[in-house]
Scaffold this active site. Sequence first.
Site, PDB file in Angstrom:
ATOM      1  N   PHE A 136       2.531   0.395  -1.997  1.00 18.72           N
ATOM      2  CA  PHE A 136       2.549  -0.122  -0.470  1.00 18.72           C
ATOM      3  C   PHE A 136       4.503  -0.240   0.030  1.00 18.72           C
ATOM      4  O   PHE A 136       4.621   0.110   0.618  1.00 18.72           O
ATOM      5  CB  PHE A 136       1.611  -1.227  -0.182  1.00 18.72           C
ATOM      6  CG  PHE A 136       2.302  -2.670  -0.359  1.00 18.72           C
ATOM      7  CD1 PHE A 136       2.244  -3.493  -0.442  1.00 18.72           C
ATOM      8  CD2 PHE A 136       2.186  -2.794   0.830  1.00 18.72           C
ATOM      9  CE1 PHE A 136       2.663  -4.440  -0.932  1.00 18.72           C
ATOM     10  CE2 PHE A 136       3.061  -4.372   1.221  1.00 18.72           C
ATOM     11  CZ  PHE A 136       3.279  -5.154   0.339  1.00 18.72           C
ATOM     12  N   LYS A 137       4.723  -0.893  -1.218  1.00 26.49           N
ATOM     13  CA  LYS A 137       6.174  -1.378  -1.029  1.00 26.49           C
ATOM     14  C   LYS A 137       7.149  -0.316  -0.684  1.00 26.49           C
ATOM     15  O   LYS A 137       8.196  -0.746  -0.008  1.00 26.49           O
ATOM     16  CB  LYS A 137       6.904  -2.498  -2.173  1.00 26.49           C
ATOM     17  CG  LYS A 137       6.231  -3.470  -2.924  1.00 26.49           C
ATOM     18  CD  LYS A 137       5.952  -4.259  -3.902  1.00 26.49           C
ATOM     19  CE  LYS A 137       5.672  -5.212  -3.086  1.00 26.49           C
ATOM     20  NZ  LYS A 137       4.307  -5.409  -3.866  1.00 26.49           N
ATOM     21  N   ASP A 138       6.793   1.067  -0.731  1.00 28.87           N
ATOM     22  CA  ASP A 138       7.556   1.839  -0.094  1.00 28.87           C
ATOM     23  C   ASP A 138       7.887   1.509   1.328  1.00 28.87           C
ATOM     24  O   ASP A 138       9.002   1.912   1.558  1.00 28.87           O
ATOM     25  CB  ASP A 138       7.224   3.113  -0.732  1.00 28.87           C
ATOM     26  CG  ASP A 138       7.310   3.625  -2.224  1.00 28.87           C
ATOM     27  OD1 ASP A 138       7.928   3.008  -3.369  1.00 28.87           O
ATOM     28  OD2 ASP A 138       6.268   4.607  -2.621  1.00 28.87           O
TER      29      ASP A 138
END
Length: 503
Positions: free
Chosen positions: A112-114
Site C-alpha cells: 500500500f505504500k505505493d
Amino acid sequence: MHFNSTQNNKNIVNSAQAIAQGLSPDGGLFVPQSFPKINLQELINLTYNGRAKSVLGLYLTDYSAPELANCVDNAYNAEKFGSDNPTPITAQSFNGTQINFLELWHGPTSAFKDMALQILPHLLTLAYKKEEAGKQALILVATSGDTGKAALEGFKDVPNTQIAVFYPENGVSEIQKFQMNSQAGENVLVCGINGNFDDAQTAVKRLFNTQTLINKLAAKNTMFSSANSINFGRLVPQVVYYISAYCDMVNGGKIAMGEQINVVVPTGNFGNILAAYYAKRMGLPIGKLICASNSNNVLAEFINTGVYNKNRKFFTTISPSMDILVSSNLERLLYHLCGENSDTVAAMMQSLKTNGSFTVADDVKAEISELFYGNSCTEEETQQTIKQLFEQSCYLCDPHTAVAVNVYDKYAKQTGDCKTPVLLVSTASPYKFPAAVLDALDAKQQGVASCKNEFEMLDVLNSLTGAPVPAPILNLKTQTKRFANLTEVPDMEQFLTEKLGLN
Ligand SMILES: *Cc1c(COP(=O)(O)O)cnc(C)c1O
C-alpha cells in the site's frame, strides 16, 4: 490552508513548506490548522483521479489545480496500477460476516505504500521549486522492506532527485531484497548494511545531521530530504482512498449515501489509520476506527488503557511492516485530541524520549475509546486467519491483512456489532510473503520443502490457490540484479561520498 507543528503551534507553514521541510525544526509534525469538509455528492460521480484532485486541493492550497492534476495523473494510471481504479474493493465472507477488502496493493511494488510514494516525489519536487529555489533533493531511506522499494519506484528518474536506500542485509525477505537490488533508474542507489533495521534507521538519522556531508551536498546545490511517513505529503494521498472507497461502496449498492461504515486497518506507524481519522473529520461517515496490531501490541494497549509504553520486548513477526514500537504518526492524533495544545504534546513526546512512556488525561482517553477499537493478533492467529479465510472464501490475503481480519472478528464477537458495513484495508499482496503464506496454508506437503527459494514458492502458491501473481512480482523473474552493495554501518558516509561522487 496553513499547518503548524504538533510541538509548537507558533511554527506555522504553508502546504509546500510542510512538504519541503518534512519535520518541523522543533521536532514536531505538521498538522493542518482545520479540517476542510468534503461534498460527497460532488465526488461520487468522479473517477479515482478526479476525487484525488479534489481532496488534495482542499489541503495543498499552494499548488495550482493544473499542478495537482499533473501529480495525480502521473502517480495513478493504468500503466502503474493495472486499471483506472487503483484501489478496487472485493467483498468476501468470513465467519458469517461480509467484509469489504480495500485492496491497496495493485501498484508497482505490491504494497500500500505505493499509494503515497507514487505521488510524493511529484509533490516534493514542486515544493522544492516553490520553497527551496529549485535545489535538488537527495532522499535517504532506511527500510525494513516495503518502504524502500516503494520509495525507489516513486523516485526513479524523477528530475532533480536522487535516492539512496539502506536495508538490513539479513532482515528482509528474499523477494523484498531482489525487488530493491534489481531497481531500474539512473538516480537510484541501494545498499545492504551489516546490522538490523534499527541500526540502519539510527545511522540514516545521523547522516541527515552530518555537517561534512551537508556541506558537500550544498556545493552541488543539493539538500537531504526524507520520504518517511511523517511527511504530510505522504499522509494526504492516503485520505483520498477512504473517501473514494466510500463512494465506490455507495455506487456499488453496498451502502446508502450517508450510512456509517466501520474501518479496519492493520497498523504500524499509525499513518494509514490516521488518514481514516482525517477522512472522518472531513465528514466521511465512519463509525469505529478499528486498529489492528500484531504481537507488537503497543498501540492496541494504548487505545485500551491510555498508557503508551514502549518498554517491552520487540517481536519479529510474519507481518514485519507492523513491527514497530514507536508509532510516529500517533503524535498527530494526540495533538488533535488534546485541544490542539502543542505544549501538552511536547511534554508527552519528551516523556516518551526519557521514560519510554506517556499517559493521556482521562477525557482524552475517553475520546479515544469512543473513536477507536484496538486489539492484537498473535502469530498463530495470523496463520489460522489466512487459512480460514482461504477455506471459507477462496480468498488469499497477506499476513498484515490477516491481522486486520482477526482483530475485526474479535471486535464483532466482543461488541456484537456485525451489522455495520465494514471496510477492511488490505495492505500487501500475499505474494510478497510467499513463505509465510504457504506455511499458514499448511502446504508443507505440496513440494514446498523442495523449493530452493521464495521465487519457486510463488509458483507453488499460485498452483495451490489459483490466485493470480501480480505482474510486478512475476516480472521480477526476468529482471537482472543491478546492486550488490554491502557496507558496515560506520562506513555508510564513505559509501555515499564515493557513490555520489561528492569528493
Ligand atoms: C507500512 C505497512 C503497514 C503499516 O502501515 P502504517 O501506516 O505504518 O500504520 C501495514 N501493512 C503493510 C503491508 C505495510 O507495508
